[in-house]
Design a protein around this motif. Sequence first.
Motif, PDB file in Angstrom:
ATOM      1  N   LEU A  69       8.938 -16.129 -12.913  1.00 15.45           N
ATOM      2  CA  LEU A  69       9.854 -15.409 -12.017  1.00 15.45           C
ATOM      3  C   LEU A  69      10.185 -16.176 -10.735  1.00 15.45           C
ATOM      4  N   LYS A  70       9.454 -17.251 -10.449  1.00  7.98           N
ATOM      5  CA  LYS A  70       9.601 -17.884  -9.129  1.00  7.98           C
ATOM      6  C   LYS A  70      11.022 -18.361  -8.812  1.00  7.98           C
ATOM      7  N   PRO A  71      11.733 -19.006  -9.752  1.00  9.17           N
ATOM      8  CA  PRO A  71      13.104 -19.422  -9.409  1.00  9.17           C
ATOM      9  C   PRO A  71      14.002 -18.228  -9.048  1.00  9.17           C
ATOM     10  N   LEU A  72      13.802 -17.110  -9.754  1.00  8.37           N
ATOM     11  CA  LEU A  72      14.596 -15.911  -9.483  1.00  8.37           C
ATOM     12  C   LEU A  72      14.288 -15.353  -8.087  1.00  8.37           C
ATOM     13  N   ILE A  73      13.015 -15.300  -7.750  1.00  9.17           N
ATOM     14  CA  ILE A  73      12.603 -14.777  -6.438  1.00  9.17           C
ATOM     15  C   ILE A  73      13.171 -15.654  -5.318  1.00  9.17           C
ATOM     16  N   LEU A  74      13.051 -16.956  -5.506  1.00 12.65           N
ATOM     17  CA  LEU A  74      13.518 -17.869  -4.450  1.00 12.65           C
ATOM     18  C   LEU A  74      15.030 -17.791  -4.286  1.00 12.65           C
ATOM     19  N   GLN A  75      15.752 -17.684  -5.406  1.00 16.70           N
ATOM     20  CA  GLN A  75      17.213 -17.601  -5.318  1.00 16.70           C
ATOM     21  C   GLN A  75      17.643 -16.278  -4.676  1.00 16.70           C
ATOM     22  N   THR A  76      16.932 -15.198  -4.977  1.00 17.48           N
ATOM     23  CA  THR A  76      17.253 -13.892  -4.388  1.00 17.48           C
ATOM     24  C   THR A  76      17.135 -13.976  -2.863  1.00 17.48           C
ATOM     25  N   ALA A  77      16.082 -14.633  -2.391  1.00 15.18           N
ATOM     26  CA  ALA A  77      15.892 -14.772  -0.940  1.00 15.18           C
ATOM     27  C   ALA A  77      16.937 -15.723  -0.346  1.00 15.18           C
ATOM     28  N   LYS A  78      17.240 -16.774  -1.091  1.00  9.31           N
ATOM     29  CA  LYS A  78      18.175 -17.787  -0.584  1.00  9.31           C
ATOM     30  C   LYS A  78      19.580 -17.215  -0.374  1.00  9.31           C
ATOM     31  N   LYS A  79      19.949 -16.291  -1.260  1.00  6.59           N
ATOM     32  CA  LYS A  79      21.309 -15.725  -1.188  1.00  6.59           C
ATOM     33  C   LYS A  79      21.602 -15.092   0.169  1.00  6.59           C
ATOM     34  N   ILE A  80      20.550 -14.508   0.792  1.00  7.85           N
ATOM     35  CA  ILE A  80      20.822 -13.774   2.029  1.00  7.85           C
ATOM     36  C   ILE A  80      21.045 -14.716   3.236  1.00  7.85           C
ATOM     37  N   GLU A  81      20.860 -16.010   3.003  1.00 13.34           N
ATOM     38  CA  GLU A  81      21.210 -16.949   4.084  1.00 13.34           C
ATOM     39  C   GLU A  81      22.717 -16.962   4.315  1.00 13.34           C
ATOM     40  N   THR A  82      23.464 -16.696   3.259  1.00 13.63           N
ATOM     41  CA  THR A  82      24.932 -16.788   3.365  1.00 13.63           C
ATOM     42  C   THR A  82      25.655 -15.483   3.041  1.00 13.63           C
ATOM     43  N   HIS A  83      24.930 -14.481   2.540  1.00 13.57           N
ATOM     44  CA  HIS A  83      25.595 -13.226   2.140  1.00 13.57           C
ATOM     45  C   HIS A  83      24.822 -12.013   2.655  1.00 13.57           C
ATOM     46  N   LEU A  84      25.539 -10.905   2.840  1.00 16.81           N
ATOM     47  CA  LEU A  84      24.864  -9.659   3.204  1.00 16.81           C
ATOM     48  C   LEU A  84      24.184  -9.086   1.963  1.00 16.81           C
ATOM     49  N   PRO A  85      22.977  -8.513   2.130  1.00 15.67           N
ATOM     50  CA  PRO A  85      22.291  -7.946   0.961  1.00 15.67           C
ATOM     51  C   PRO A  85      23.174  -6.951   0.194  1.00 15.67           C
ATOM     52  N   HIS A 110      26.174  -7.063  -0.391  1.00 19.54           N
ATOM     53  CA  HIS A 110      27.228  -7.735  -1.171  1.00 19.54           C
ATOM     54  C   HIS A 110      26.687  -8.475  -2.382  1.00 19.54           C
ATOM     55  N   VAL A 111      25.381  -8.583  -2.503  1.00 22.46           N
ATOM     56  CA  VAL A 111      24.833  -9.408  -3.590  1.00 22.46           C
ATOM     57  C   VAL A 111      23.836  -8.641  -4.469  1.00 22.46           C
ATOM     58  N   GLN A 112      23.950  -7.280  -4.419  1.00 20.37           N
ATOM     59  CA  GLN A 112      23.059  -6.484  -5.279  1.00 20.37           C
ATOM     60  C   GLN A 112      23.443  -6.719  -6.746  1.00 20.37           C
ATOM     61  N   THR A 113      22.474  -6.892  -7.604  1.00 25.94           N
ATOM     62  CA  THR A 113      22.736  -6.977  -9.049  1.00 25.94           C
ATOM     63  C   THR A 113      21.751  -6.050  -9.768  1.00 25.94           C
ATOM     64  N   GLY A 114      21.792  -6.025 -11.082  1.00 24.59           N
ATOM     65  CA  GLY A 114      20.807  -5.265 -11.861  1.00 24.59           C
ATOM     66  C   GLY A 114      21.384  -4.044 -12.552  1.00 24.59           C
ATOM     67  N   PRO A 115      20.583  -3.441 -13.435  1.00 23.34           N
ATOM     68  CA  PRO A 115      21.077  -2.315 -14.234  1.00 23.34           C
ATOM     69  C   PRO A 115      21.586  -1.139 -13.387  1.00 23.34           C
ATOM     70  N   ALA A 116      20.874  -0.801 -12.314  1.00 24.63           N
ATOM     71  CA  ALA A 116      21.299   0.346 -11.502  1.00 24.63           C
ATOM     72  C   ALA A 116      22.625   0.042 -10.816  1.00 24.63           C
ATOM     73  N   HIS A 117      22.775  -1.171 -10.352  1.00 27.68           N
ATOM     74  CA  HIS A 117      24.021  -1.570  -9.694  1.00 27.68           C
ATOM     75  C   HIS A 117      25.195  -1.489 -10.681  1.00 27.68           C
ATOM     76  N   ARG A 118      24.926  -1.808 -11.944  1.00 30.25           N
ATOM     77  CA  ARG A 118      25.986  -1.790 -12.965  1.00 30.25           C
ATOM     78  C   ARG A 118      26.122  -0.412 -13.614  1.00 30.25           C
ATOM     79  N   ASN A 119      25.276   0.533 -13.192  1.00 31.03           N
ATOM     80  CA  ASN A 119      25.240   1.853 -13.822  1.00 31.03           C
ATOM     81  C   ASN A 119      24.922   1.780 -15.308  1.00 31.03           C
TER      82      ASN A 119
END
Length: 262
Positions: free
Chosen positions: A198-214, A216-225
């Motif tokens: 899971l480490k690459p996923l965790i690091l990328q999730t954290a990295k995204k917020i350097e340039t984007h608002l949380p 604006h970058v939500q993903t996942g089953p709940a986000h997609r309904n």
Amino acid sequence: LSHKPLKKIVLIGSGNVATHLAKQFAEKGFVIRQVYSRTIENARFLALRYNALAINALHEVETDADMYVFSVSDNALFQLVEELKINTGIVLHTSGAIGIDVLKKFKNYGVFYPLQTFSKNIEINFKEVPLLIEANTSENLRIIENLALKFTPYVHNITSEQRHKVHLAAVFACNFTNYMYRISEKILNENNLSFDILKPLILQTAKKIETHLPSHVQTGPAHRNDNTVIEKHLSMLNEQADRALIYKILSEQIKRNNIKNE
Ligand SMILES: NC(=O)c1ccc[n+]([C@@H]2O[C@H](COP(=O)([O-])OP(=O)(O)OC[C@H]3O[C@@H](n4cnc5c(N)ncnc54)[C@H](OP(=O)(O)O)[C@@H]3O)[C@@H](O)[C@H]2O)c1
């Protein structure tokens, strides 16, 4: 006080924060005179590195230090403040959750809250740590600000109320996130898989917020309904009611906030 350079320090606490502060103070040429801790072995462990005296009773504190820094558990702070009898120097605490007023029995006092997660044995680049400061007078604020600027350029003078809100936000962003990692770790380990995957996923999730608002970058089953996936995950968790409950609450919140954003 304002004309006297801060030099001699007494650290009250020898845990995660005190350990990191001690290193910083020593590197900056301050002299750590004493380290207090409830458990004398812990006080000794830190004091030894800096040639300081270890103590486990506050009546043994030197009364002529320039600075007294409380880095103790929030519950203990009130009682220990009661026990500290000094009338010179400036007294600081490092808590995000406790107001400046806990120190009001002293003449000169303030807050020196480092907004970072500290573990004793994990290195931190202090130059990147925001320091949230507060003081009881404008003169003391100037002194604490000058001190803080020796640690980091990210110094914020904010009120206790604001600091409490930052701390609350930090609990969500750091402590709860880490707890989510712990659930992930358990799920993987229970299935003979390593958390490393899971480490690459965790690091990328954290990295995204350097340039984007949380938001604006939500993903996942709940986000997609994606309710079919959600139901499947919940049935996979049916043996673990607590994990299922956390999954359900977070999924519902994500869905609700998606609707609000539309
Ligand atoms: N850790 C972080 O990431 C972090 C970040 C920013 C701010 N802070 C704040 O900094 C402060 C210290 O946190 P920490 O993480 O350094 O804590 P910690 O590692 O748990 O150390 C706590 C210290 O308080 C002493 N203590 C605990 N209960 C006591 C009691 N009942 N009576 C007397 N002494 C007691 C401990 O003594 P013994 O262990 O020797 O018995 C130890 O020296 C807290 O206000 C916290 O909110 C923490």
